[in-house]
Scaffold this active site. Sequence first.
Site, PDB file in Angstrom:
ATOM      1  N   HIS A  61       2.001   4.032  -2.860  1.00 41.32           N
ATOM      2  CA  HIS A  61       1.552   5.557  -3.207  1.00 41.32           C
ATOM      3  C   HIS A  61       2.628   6.122  -3.650  1.00 41.32           C
ATOM      4  O   HIS A  61       2.622   8.436  -3.676  1.00 41.32           O
ATOM      5  CB  HIS A  61       1.379   5.995  -1.426  1.00 41.32           C
ATOM      6  CG  HIS A  61       0.318   6.409  -0.954  1.00 41.32           C
ATOM      7  ND1 HIS A  61      -0.758   6.561  -1.387  1.00 41.32           N
ATOM      8  CD2 HIS A  61       0.008   5.637   0.543  1.00 41.32           C
ATOM      9  CE1 HIS A  61      -1.771   6.716  -0.820  1.00 41.32           C
ATOM     10  NE2 HIS A  61      -1.444   5.754   0.716  1.00 41.32           N
ATOM     11  N   HIS A 111       0.472  -1.282   0.042  1.00 44.94           N
ATOM     12  CA  HIS A 111      -0.128   0.148   0.018  1.00 44.94           C
ATOM     13  C   HIS A 111       0.622   0.747  -0.073  1.00 44.94           C
ATOM     14  O   HIS A 111       0.407   1.923  -1.324  1.00 44.94           O
ATOM     15  CB  HIS A 111      -1.048   0.043   1.525  1.00 44.94           C
ATOM     16  CG  HIS A 111      -1.994   1.043   1.316  1.00 44.94           C
ATOM     17  ND1 HIS A 111      -3.352   1.019   0.812  1.00 44.94           N
ATOM     18  CD2 HIS A 111      -2.055   2.498   1.534  1.00 44.94           C
ATOM     19  CE1 HIS A 111      -3.639   2.604   1.252  1.00 44.94           C
ATOM     20  NE2 HIS A 111      -3.192   3.029   1.273  1.00 44.94           N
ATOM     21  N   GLU A 112       1.964   1.156   0.558  1.00 45.03           N
ATOM     22  CA  GLU A 112       2.980   2.351   0.862  1.00 45.03           C
ATOM     23  C   GLU A 112       3.765   2.291  -0.322  1.00 45.03           C
ATOM     24  O   GLU A 112       3.984   3.410  -1.096  1.00 45.03           O
ATOM     25  CB  GLU A 112       3.280   2.141   2.319  1.00 45.03           C
ATOM     26  CG  GLU A 112       2.877   1.972   3.480  1.00 45.03           C
ATOM     27  CD  GLU A 112       1.670   3.159   3.362  1.00 45.03           C
ATOM     28  OE1 GLU A 112       2.223   4.410   2.985  1.00 45.03           O
ATOM     29  OE2 GLU A 112       0.759   3.365   4.498  1.00 45.03           O
ATOM     30  N   GLU A 151      -5.924   7.932  -2.546  1.00 42.22           N
ATOM     31  CA  GLU A 151      -5.760   6.466  -1.255  1.00 42.22           C
ATOM     32  C   GLU A 151      -6.905   5.564  -2.267  1.00 42.22           C
ATOM     33  O   GLU A 151      -6.028   4.727  -1.398  1.00 42.22           O
ATOM     34  CB  GLU A 151      -6.928   7.280  -0.133  1.00 42.22           C
ATOM     35  CG  GLU A 151      -6.620   6.120   1.097  1.00 42.22           C
ATOM     36  CD  GLU A 151      -5.458   6.401   1.562  1.00 42.22           C
ATOM     37  OE1 GLU A 151      -4.844   4.940   1.997  1.00 42.22           O
ATOM     38  OE2 GLU A 151      -3.838   6.938   2.410  1.00 42.22           O
TER      39      GLU A 151
END
Length: 742
Positions: free
Chosen positions: A487, A483-484, A506
């Site tokens: 980003h 997930h990170e 997000e």
Amino acid sequence: MEPQLDPMKDDLPLMANTSHMLVKHYVLDLDVDFKSQVIEGFIVLFLETGSRYRRASSTGEEGCQSQFDETCKIRASEQGHVPVSNASACSSKMEYNDFAVCGKGEKDTSDKNGNHSNEEQASGISSSKNCCDIENHGNEDFLLVLDCCDLSVLKVEEVDVAAVSGIEKFTRSAKLTDVSKELANLRNQIVHELVTLPSDRWKEQLYYYTCCSQAPGCGELLFATGTWSLEIRKSGIRTPADFPHAIRIQYKTKPEGRSVTWTTDQSGRPCVYTMGSPINNRALFPCQEPPIALSTWQASVRTAASFVVLMSGENSAEPVQLQEGIMSWYYYVTMPMPASTFTIAVGCWQEVKQSFTPAVQTNNEFSLPCSQADFRWHEESCGHVEYPCRFQSPAARLQRVIPYRVFAPWCLMKCCEEHLLQLIPQCLSAAYTTLGTHPFSRLDVLIVPSNFSSLGMASPHIIFLSQSVLPGGRHLCGTRLCHEIAHAWFGLAIGARDWTEEWISEGFATFLEDVFWARAQQQLSHDEEKAQQELKALLRWRRLRDEVQNSEEELQVLRSGLTVESIFTNWLDSSGIPKPLLEEGETWKESRLVQQVSGEVTKWIRTNQRIRKSGKKKRRQDEGTFQKLLPDQLVLLLEYLLEEKTLCPRTLQGLEKTYQLRDQDAEVRHRWCELVVKHKYVPAYGDVEKFLREDQAMGVYLYGELMVNEDAKQQELAYKCFAAAREQMDVSSAKVVAEMLF
């Protein structure tokens, strides 16, 4: 007066007048003092006139600077900066005598729904003097407004960049031959030439930024600090073009400043790190907050030799000893980014390294399909503002795994080595397989202290991870890491135009988390990958359903005014769950992994019924008939069981024993704790206490569950845990818990 806001409830005002002046580069020179819990030093801002002044000056109206040389105009090709609307301008009375404000900052005109915009709104600051607006070309001084909070500003001065040795090269171009010899104009033109150097001269640019930042001052500037802003003026300067384009600010942070957290790590050593909330970096350095205010930066940070300084920087900094016991760390960034993405962490971190030689990944394991492998190679150019872009580098395009490092407190080294260190190359490779070239050249991953308020946070070149992702195997750690990493593309390289669109970043990261993780596991078949994603989709659907049931309708509208009615009216402009998503949610319930969970739930309900009928003396039956479940399946199983009105203590004991719930990841253990609290299962109260102390990123609302039952033992447990954790807890989390308990 400036608005009196509660950052825990209200949206933050955007004070910086970015349409008049833009910060193009920050140079920070700081000392970190753990005894006083203060970061102090200097920051130098290199400025350019903004879009609003360019529009005004191009009209040819009287009152503009009479000799505004062509070289002082901003290049028209700043594709990356989206002009914000004009804002009102008024005079101010703060820490100095009244003076008129020319170009007071664009405020964050957020409504009660939490939506932000940079639309025109009066500042609310007034005095007896006449207001001044740049288009009206009044006779009052121009005011530079920066976003700032909880800082002690000691001095502001103009920097004499013309005194730098060798800087004359920026005054020799043909277009500068007719420039006025006035020194102030010369300084501004030097800054303009410096900030607009082509990207292939970035090393030279950084060198002269450093030299200019160390140049002597040439006159102090008047300034005033308000609750949310720092306002700077130079007497007699009425337009942004004439305002000094290089200024130096001497300042100190405050121990209570809300941009940094002073705490101890899991080994009991002091540390400090930046928090993305509640006020971004306003209490770390004066800045321009709106996402359109893209800038680069460089920073030198000095601290005691026992500490490691990590930062959002393109280089893997090596410390330099300045004197005995004092080390200096230097980082830089050449990709223009919002100031809110600047991140720093200083602590006694240890670098986690392999204690064995891992199996070498073959090129075939993460190779790109031929149709994708060169999909970026033939692009002509990117459409962003000019900077040294990795997407144009052949070497970067082939870099499946960028250089990475892992840092953690000493007591978590072994845990990081066992799981996290092996996961990073797999997750980076999966991201590359999906999206291609990594936007950033390297990555540091830091396990932050236990009071970190979320499971993770991504910044340029550095990711913060909560300790809660480490226990319980690979699953939670891997998915959060994916997930990170996502980003880096969505949220950093591609960011929101303003704060109204943060949810888009997000959303992309959440979607790509599943894609990356499926590929990182390497051996999943297509059907297995699909089944896992359907299971995850159902879990998220359940979260959304719960949020909708407990949210006001006006908070369920993500955005208004869009025109593709068939989609946007249903999904963005209306409250409630859209009909297509309701229908899709029903199909996810039919997937193989979900059906398997449903079968196990049925077994547990029957087991519970038998236990209740048989009483305490009869031995439990069918103890070994339960299937092994994936972590996400365990989460769903426990959520289904939370919907049961009553579960017997023996049933709960059997659940914990069957699935070894105390050894599972934090997502599973959180649901287990909810079951324990709901059914007042006293033998497992120790699990709840442990979770509240060690998993602060997730445990806040367990306090509410402990209080709502009005059970004396549970409330005593809540008070006990909060008293032990309160001093180190994140300020926002502590306030939420206090409201639940008192």
